[in-house]
Motif scaffolding. Sequence first.
Motif, short mmCIF file in Angstrom:
data_model
loop_
_atom_site.label_atom_id
_atom_site.label_comp_id
_atom_site.label_asym_id
_atom_site.label_seq_id
_atom_site.Cartn_x
_atom_site.Cartn_y
_atom_site.Cartn_z
N TYR A 181 0.80 -1.22 0.00
CA TYR A 181 0.00 0.00 0.00
C TYR A 181 0.84 1.28 0.00
CZ TYR A 181 -3.99 -3.01 1.04
OH TYR A 181 -4.95 -3.99 0.98
N THR A 182 2.08 1.20 0.46
CA THR A 182 2.91 2.40 0.57
C THR A 182 4.17 2.31 -0.29
OG1 THR A 182 2.12 2.73 2.84
CG2 THR A 182 4.14 3.90 2.21
N PHE A 183 5.00 1.29 -0.05
CA PHE A 183 6.31 1.28 -0.68
C PHE A 183 6.27 1.05 -2.19
CE2 PHE A 183 10.11 -0.85 -2.23
CZ PHE A 183 11.03 0.15 -2.00
N TYR A 184 5.60 0.00 -2.64
CA TYR A 184 5.58 -0.28 -4.09
C TYR A 184 4.95 0.86 -4.88
CZ TYR A 184 6.96 -5.12 -2.99
OH TYR A 184 7.61 -6.26 -2.54
N PRO A 185 3.84 1.47 -4.43
CA PRO A 185 3.33 2.63 -5.16
C PRO A 185 4.32 3.80 -5.18
CG PRO A 185 1.60 1.72 -3.79
CD PRO A 185 2.88 1.02 -3.40
N LEU A 186 5.00 4.04 -4.06
CA LEU A 186 6.01 5.09 -4.01
C LEU A 186 7.15 4.79 -4.98
CD1 LEU A 186 7.38 7.59 -2.67
CD2 LEU A 186 8.41 5.96 -1.07
N ALA A 187 7.62 3.55 -4.97
CA ALA A 187 8.70 3.16 -5.88
C ALA A 187 8.27 3.33 -7.33
CB ALA A 187 9.11 1.71 -5.61
N SER A 188 7.03 2.99 -7.64
CA SER A 188 6.51 3.16 -9.01
C SER A 188 6.56 4.61 -9.42
CB SER A 188 5.06 2.66 -9.09
OG SER A 188 5.00 1.30 -8.84
N THR A 189 6.16 5.49 -8.52
CA THR A 189 6.15 6.93 -8.81
C THR A 189 7.57 7.44 -9.01
OG1 THR A 189 4.12 7.24 -7.54
CG2 THR A 189 5.48 9.19 -7.89
N ARG A 190 8.48 7.02 -8.15
CA ARG A 190 9.84 7.53 -8.23
C ARG A 190 10.61 6.98 -9.43
NH1 ARG A 190 11.85 7.47 -2.04
NH2 ARG A 190 13.88 7.22 -3.07
N LEU A 191 10.21 5.81 -9.93
CA LEU A 191 10.90 5.23 -11.08
C LEU A 191 10.21 5.57 -12.41
CD1 LEU A 191 11.81 1.76 -9.57
CD2 LEU A 191 13.38 3.66 -10.05
N ALA A 192 9.06 6.20 -12.34
CA ALA A 192 8.32 6.55 -13.56
C ALA A 192 9.21 7.39 -14.47
CB ALA A 192 7.05 7.31 -13.19
N PRO A 193 9.09 7.20 -15.76
CA PRO A 193 8.05 6.48 -16.50
C PRO A 193 8.33 4.99 -16.68
CG PRO A 193 9.47 7.56 -18.07
CD PRO A 193 10.00 7.91 -16.69
#
Length: 138
Positions: A72-84
Amino acid sequence: MSGSPPTACSILYRPDLHLLIVRWPGDAPVPQLQADFEAVLQEAEQHGVARWLLDVRRRDQLNPELGQWTNYTFYPLASTRLAPLPLRIAVLCSPTRLTIYDSDAQQREYLTYGLSAERPYQLRLFGDEGAAMQWLFT
């Protein structure tokens, strides 16, 4: 030295595959595991890599707090920071861990959430490293 706390895992960047391979030698307290995940994300950002192989086969303890935090927290954050770049996470699990996922309702809930196609990351569980690697590159 960066002053970051030591990790309980090994983090290996494979430039030939543009992949992070993370292996835990055993269980660790939740704060340590959270620090490990933060170190993984820092390494991923440094190399611009969004394919991760997480080997948790020697970690048989499943803490609900960590399951909730990663999905709920880490993987979504990681997705945002590694985007695109699309974050793809292959998790190598022991048979014991897979049994716990099947038998524990709370763990099953976290897993169902994390595996959902609606997430900003792709997460899959594997018992075989070859199959995990194949999925990461499909």
